[in-house]
Write a protein that holds these residues in place. Structure first.
Motif, short mmCIF file in Angstrom:
data_model
loop_
_atom_site.label_atom_id
_atom_site.label_comp_id
_atom_site.label_asym_id
_atom_site.label_seq_id
_atom_site.Cartn_x
_atom_site.Cartn_y
_atom_site.Cartn_z
N GLN A 122 0.86 -1.18 0.00
CA GLN A 122 0.00 0.00 0.00
C GLN A 122 0.90 1.23 0.00
N PRO A 123 0.42 2.32 -0.62
CA PRO A 123 1.19 3.55 -0.45
C PRO A 123 1.26 3.92 1.03
N LEU A 124 2.26 4.69 1.38
CA LEU A 124 2.37 5.17 2.76
C LEU A 124 1.12 5.96 3.13
N LEU A 125 0.71 6.85 2.21
CA LEU A 125 -0.47 7.68 2.44
C LEU A 125 -1.35 7.63 1.20
N GLU A 126 -2.63 7.37 1.41
CA GLU A 126 -3.60 7.37 0.32
C GLU A 126 -4.75 8.30 0.69
N VAL A 127 -4.95 9.33 -0.10
CA VAL A 127 -6.03 10.28 0.14
C VAL A 127 -7.07 10.10 -0.97
N GLU A 128 -8.32 9.87 -0.57
CA GLU A 128 -9.38 9.64 -1.56
C GLU A 128 -10.56 10.53 -1.28
N ASP A 129 -10.97 11.25 -2.31
CA ASP A 129 -12.20 12.05 -2.27
C ASP A 129 -12.24 12.96 -1.04
N LEU A 130 -11.11 13.56 -0.73
CA LEU A 130 -11.02 14.43 0.44
C LEU A 130 -11.74 15.76 0.17
N THR A 131 -12.66 16.08 1.05
CA THR A 131 -13.41 17.33 0.93
C THR A 131 -13.41 18.02 2.29
N THR A 132 -12.99 19.26 2.31
CA THR A 132 -12.98 20.02 3.56
C THR A 132 -13.74 21.32 3.36
N VAL B 123 -11.41 22.40 -0.06
CA VAL B 123 -10.88 21.23 -0.76
C VAL B 123 -12.08 20.43 -1.24
N ASP B 124 -12.09 20.07 -2.52
CA ASP B 124 -13.32 19.55 -3.10
C ASP B 124 -13.10 18.20 -3.81
N GLY B 125 -13.00 17.16 -3.01
CA GLY B 125 -12.99 15.81 -3.59
C GLY B 125 -11.69 15.45 -4.28
N ILE B 126 -10.57 15.66 -3.58
CA ILE B 126 -9.27 15.40 -4.24
C ILE B 126 -8.70 14.05 -3.80
N ASP B 127 -7.86 13.49 -4.68
CA ASP B 127 -7.15 12.23 -4.43
C ASP B 127 -5.64 12.47 -4.64
N PHE B 128 -4.84 11.84 -3.83
CA PHE B 128 -3.40 11.75 -4.12
C PHE B 128 -2.80 10.72 -3.17
N ASP B 129 -1.57 10.31 -3.46
CA ASP B 129 -0.90 9.41 -2.53
C ASP B 129 0.58 9.75 -2.44
N VAL B 130 1.20 9.21 -1.42
CA VAL B 130 2.64 9.41 -1.18
C VAL B 130 3.23 8.06 -0.85
N PRO C 116 -15.71 21.72 14.59
CA PRO C 116 -16.00 22.82 13.69
C PRO C 116 -15.08 24.02 13.97
N PRO C 117 -15.05 25.00 13.06
CA PRO C 117 -15.96 25.24 11.93
C PRO C 117 -15.66 24.36 10.71
N GLY C 118 -14.49 23.67 10.71
CA GLY C 118 -14.18 22.82 9.57
C GLY C 118 -14.99 21.53 9.60
N HIS C 119 -15.13 20.93 8.43
CA HIS C 119 -15.79 19.63 8.33
C HIS C 119 -15.04 18.84 7.25
N ILE C 120 -14.56 17.65 7.61
CA ILE C 120 -13.71 16.88 6.69
C ILE C 120 -14.43 15.59 6.31
N GLU C 121 -14.47 15.30 5.02
CA GLU C 121 -15.04 14.04 4.54
C GLU C 121 -14.04 13.38 3.59
N GLY C 122 -14.21 12.09 3.41
CA GLY C 122 -13.34 11.35 2.50
C GLY C 122 -12.57 10.30 3.27
N THR C 123 -11.50 9.81 2.66
CA THR C 123 -10.69 8.77 3.28
C THR C 123 -9.23 9.19 3.24
N VAL C 124 -8.55 9.05 4.38
CA VAL C 124 -7.11 9.31 4.45
C VAL C 124 -6.48 8.07 5.08
N ARG C 125 -5.93 7.20 4.24
CA ARG C 125 -5.33 5.97 4.76
C ARG C 125 -3.83 6.15 4.92
#
Ligand code: SF4
Length: 353
Positions: A6-16, A28-35, A65-74
């Motif tokens: 697995q990648p060290l870090l996997e970010v999927e559909d991250l929305t803040t 942040v609107d539904g972004i993906d990336f990995d490291v 709050p006031p932030g709200h984070i959705e998505g997956t950060v593995r």
């Protein structure tokens, strides 16, 4: 890669998003990336593109709050966003460390530098005062603070800006992190010191075998350190890929314009004309359309275009690369810096900042 591939870090559909008096702000609107382990991924974009919020969402260091984070950060397969705060706190500063733009603000000026490093050490490690002091001096030495033992009892005001950033890097290393998140760590420093800090980070990455996620608005810095780039604009990913490919053949009009601003590539060093869209009310279609010389009607409806692979490991979000598009409209000769864009490998001297 981690042991199970697995990648060290996997970010999927991250929305803040943030709740504000003017409504919901989508940073942040539904972004993906990995490291991957041992690589440097640079998130690049102008101020306000969402790159800092994206990285601060990874370990949830933004206020919610006031932030709200959705998505997956593995991280090593574990979803950080679903961990209880107590477990996340163990990972922050230990396995995943952050360094920030302004070491001046990050340090406590009432305590010696050595005390601050040992304090950070003893939060994360069960070590005696003597062991903590020895380890702190060792870390100061490894980040290039000359005469580390005698500087241990000095206060922050006795250190230069570059030395303070070296101390902040030492503090980030106390937990032997596997992932270092560096947010504009050289922006407040002069050019010579910036080069020294970049070289130091590069050396430490090898020594500690870390993945590095580096946030910057400065493509000149990217050329020095990146393996891969993620180009963000108005909360979305515009382009991603290998640094050499993107510097040699930038596909997205936004990436092209960022590169063309660089003095090394014939630009004036100024910015791209126009401003980012209001994050409370982003435009339909491609976020970059209001500033894009190639925008057509199809760019102004629907969602941000799907990312399309334009070369091995290079993806771009632009209608001209999608079904029925004509890439030659965007990818005409003359765009991008071409040969010699990367590897600004100027020698830096000893740690005299
Ligand atoms: S989708 Fe349209 S507006 Fe967006 S970058 Fe491509 S040409 Fe420009």
């Amino acid at each position: 890669m981690t042991s199970d591939d697995q990648p060290l870090l996997e970010v999927e559909d991250l929305t803040t998003t943030f709740s504000t008096d003017d409504g919901t702000l989508t940073a942040v609107d539904g972004i993906d990336f990995d490291v991957e382990t041992g690589e440097t991924v640079c998130i690049v974009g102008e101020s306000g593109s969402g790159k800092t919020v994206a990285t601060e969402s990874i370990t949830k260091i933004i206020k919610t709050p006031p932030g709200h984070i959705e998505g997956t950060v593995r991280y090593k397969g574990r979803d950080l966003l679903s961990l209880p705060e107590s477990e996340l706190r163990q990972i922050r500063g230990n396995e995943i460390a952050h360094i920030f733009q302004n070491p001046q603000e990050a340090m406590n000026h009432c305590y010696t530098v050595g005390w601050q490093i040992t304090e950070a050490l003893q939060i994360h490690r069960d070590v005696s005062d003597e062991e903590a002091r020895a380890k702190a001096v060792d870390l100061m030495d490894r980040v290039g603070i000359a005469n580390a033992s005698s500087r241990f009892d000095d206060y922050p005001h006795e250190f230069s800006g570059g030395q303070k950033q070296r101390v902040m890097i030492a503090m980030a290393l106390v937990g032997d992190p596997d992932l270092l998140i560096a947010d504009e760590p050289t922006t407040a420093l002069d050019v010579t010191v910036q080069a020294q800090i970049l070289r130091l980070l590069d050396d430490l990455q090898d020594e500690f075998d870390m993945g590095v996620l580096f946030v910057t608005h400065d493509l000149g810095v990217v050329a020095e350190i990146a393996d891969r780039i993620v180009v963000m604009y108005a909360g979305k990913v515009m382009e991603r890929g290998d640094v050499l490919d993107i510097f040699d053949r930038p596909a997205h009009p936004y990436t092209q314009q960022l590169l063309e601003c660089l003095p090394e590539f014939g630009g004036t060093g100024g910015g791209i004309p126009g401003t980012l869209p209001d994050p409370h009310d982003p435009p339909d279609g491609c976020r970059f359309a209001p500033r894009c010389e190639y925008a057509e009607e199809a760019c102004r409806t629907g969602e941000q275009p799907e990312e399309v692979e334009v070369a091995p490991d290079q993806q771009v979000s632009c209608v001209h690369y999608g079904p029925g598009g004509n890439p030659s409209i965007v990818r005409s000769e003359g765009h991008g810096p071409g040969d010699g864009a990367t590897g600004g490998d100027s020698e830096v001297g000893p740690a005299d900042d």
